[in-house]
Design a protein around this motif. Structure first.
Motif, mmCIF file in Angstrom:
data_model
loop_
_atom_site.group_PDB
_atom_site.id
_atom_site.type_symbol
_atom_site.label_atom_id
_atom_site.label_comp_id
_atom_site.label_asym_id
_atom_site.label_seq_id
_atom_site.Cartn_x
_atom_site.Cartn_y
_atom_site.Cartn_z
ATOM 1 N N MET A 1 0.828 -1.204 0.000
ATOM 2 C CA MET A 1 0.000 0.000 0.000
ATOM 3 C C MET A 1 0.860 1.250 0.000
ATOM 4 S SD MET A 1 -1.241 -0.237 4.024
ATOM 5 C CE MET A 1 -2.385 1.091 3.833
ATOM 6 N N ASP A 2 0.287 2.330 -0.507
ATOM 7 C CA ASP A 2 0.881 3.643 -0.340
ATOM 8 C C ASP A 2 0.120 4.350 0.780
ATOM 9 O OD1 ASP A 2 -1.519 4.142 -1.500
ATOM 10 O OD2 ASP A 2 -0.722 5.024 -3.345
ATOM 11 N N ASN A 3 0.612 5.477 1.200
ATOM 12 C CA ASN A 3 -0.015 6.215 2.298
ATOM 13 C C ASN A 3 -0.213 5.335 3.537
ATOM 14 O OD1 ASN A 3 -0.285 8.664 0.816
ATOM 15 N ND2 ASN A 3 -2.047 7.780 -0.249
ATOM 16 N N MET A 4 0.774 4.496 3.820
ATOM 17 C CA MET A 4 0.659 3.588 4.962
ATOM 18 C C MET A 4 0.718 4.362 6.276
ATOM 19 S SD MET A 4 3.163 0.473 6.151
ATOM 20 C CE MET A 4 4.058 1.548 7.268
ATOM 21 N N PRO A 5 -0.102 4.009 7.246
ATOM 22 C CA PRO A 5 -0.036 4.693 8.538
ATOM 23 C C PRO A 5 1.202 4.272 9.324
ATOM 24 C CG PRO A 5 -1.600 2.879 8.652
ATOM 25 C CD PRO A 5 -1.166 2.977 7.217
#
Length: 478
Positions: free
Chosen positions: A268-272
């Motif tokens: 994933m991108d924008n991973m927390p």
């Protein structure tokens, strides 16, 4: 979990290396600490530095001896428990370990006796040179060991012939992709381990005396703590930066390990930034997850929309155990930020002029004494468990590296190690505790140079003077 020969061999090696690594982590930094003390004594002529050297060199000698004993045991296990690993990697890693012996261990052995016993037999500058050579030897030892271990993480410069790794390019083998940052990270970790151990032990010594005690009783502990905290304050931020750069290397060369560290199941991108979670390897998800949105991708890739690999990118049999990797990394990071907090707190107290009298801070510094050891251990847990199921990443699985031995044989040797280690390290720890309980001698107790031909006794127990029989009155300083 089946306790077969493989699992028991892994437990045995983990047990022995966990004991071993705490001593090199301390002595690598302590050797350079001794060199710094002796340099300051030669530079300033202040007898306080020489007195501190005499105290800390005893701690170094005991720790160094325990490290050598535990290290020998580890090397034998390559033949007894991991013979298939030795057969596969021997042509590559065997010479690296030999280089460590020929360059580092021999250098340390040649000058260690001069450093420990020779101050009254050789000139001051020659003794300082010997101390520097011992410090250099510890760094060379770390160089070769980290090179060998890093090759197992990111193998390079090899070819596979007849089922064995054969060296092709020694420069690529020694300076494999992960080595430079791993070496810097480890050496600085050792230095910080020593810094917090020295600061914590010094804080404990100060807490034992009232702040208005005679200056002679407090000077050594105050100087040790001040120097150690200056180093920690400056270099903890540097260590955090090196750790961040090392993380970029893990993303590039060991993406599955990074996914386990972050508990990230789906690419994933924008991973927390996951602060806490309970990874569930069966359901392939996290429970009770607490995180900060999008920050994780920026930290790991230095881009807000950076793509972070997921554990589901590979089959389950190619994944490391997620739970221990996930939590050991977070414990290591938490310790690092606690170190940063102590450093910043010390700056504030220096400005207030209460660094040595604030009992809350002294207590906190004392509690942080083992923090460096913990950070090193949990960092190694992250690195080594995260490499699974491979012992040489992508080339040799751990299950294929174990010796054809029975579980009973490994159990017997493991129990023997536990008993012997408890005995040997128990006595070593007891002796170190006696040394630390006494602390540095007051400055006026430093002996003069004119000692005749009476032999030195650098390992005298705390009830003895620096030389001679118990109860001998120290000679006055000149």
């Amino acid at each position: 979990m089946e306790f077969d020969a493989l699992m028991l061999s892994r437990i045995q090696f983990a047990f022995t290396i966990a004991f071993h690594i705490i001593f090199p982590a301390f002595t690598i930094g302590l050797a350079s600490w001794l060199a710094a003390l002796e340099f300051n004594w030669l530079r300033t002529g202040n007898p306080l530095y020489r007195n501190l050297f005499r105290f800390w060199v005893k701690v170094f000698a005991v720790s160094f001896g325990l490290g050598v004993v535990s290290g020998i045991v580890m090397s034998y296990q390559f033949g007894t428990n991991w013979s298939r690993y030795s057969e596969f990697t021997g042509n590559v890693l065997g010479p690296l370990i030999a280089y460590e012996v020929f360059t580092a261990f021999f250098l340390e052995a040649a000058f260690l006796g001069i450093m420990l016993f020779g101050w009254e037999r050789v000139g001051d500058r020659l003794h300082f040179f010997a101390t520097c050579m011992v410090a250099l030897g510890t760094l060379l030892s770390a160089f070769w060991i980290l090179s060998a271990n890093s090759w197992m993480q990111t193998p390079a410069g090899y070819a596979i012939e007849n089922g064995k790794a054969i060296p092709v390019d020694w420069f690529s083998i020694v300076f494999n992709p992960s080595f430079p940052l791993r070496y810097a990270h480890m050496v600085l970790g050792c230095y910080l381990t020593t810094a917090f151990a020295v600061a914590g032990m010094s804080a404990w010594m100060l807490l034992r005396h009232p702040h208005d005690a005679p200056e002679a009783k407090l000077a050594g502990s105050r100087r040790s703590m001040s120097m150690a905290l200056w180093f920690a304050t400056i270099f903890v931020p540097v260590q955090i930066i090196i750790g961040d750069l090392h993380g970029l290397g893990v993303l590039k060369y060991q993406p599955t390990k990074l996914a386990a560290i972050e508990g990230n199941w789906n690419r994933m991108d924008n991973m927390p930034l996951r602060l806490f979670a309970i990874p569930d390897e069966v359901a392939e998800t996290n429970h009770y997850e607490i995180g900060i949105p999008k920050i994780g991708s920026w930290i790991l890739t230095h881009a807000y929309d950076g793509v972070v690999p997921g554990l589901k990118d590979v089959p389950p049999e190619e994944r490391p155990p997620v739970w221990p990797v996930f939590f050991s990394f977070r414990i290591m990071v938490a310790i690092g930020f606690a170190m940063l907090g102590i450093g910043l707190w010390s700056l504030y107290l220096r400005w207030k002029g209460t660094l040595f009298t604030n009992r809350l801070f002294l207590t906190a510094a004392m509690i942080m004494t083992p923090s460096g050891f913990g950070a090193v251990l949990f960092g190694w847990f992250t690195a080594e468990i995260g490499r699974q199921p491979y012992v040489v990443y992508g080339l040799l699985r751990t299950a294929d590296a174990v010796s054809p031995v029975s579980a009973g044989a490994v159990t017997a040797s493991l129990l023997t190690f536990v008993v012997v280690y408890a005995f040997v390290f128990g006595f070593g720890s007891y002796y170190l505790a006696k040394l630390l309980r006494r602390g540095p001698d007051p400055v006026e107790d430093i002996r003069g140079e004119d000692l005749g031909k009476k032999p030195k006794r650098p390992f005298s127990v705390p009830d003895e003077g620096l030389e001679g029989k118990p109860g001998d009155k120290p000679l006055p300083a000149r």
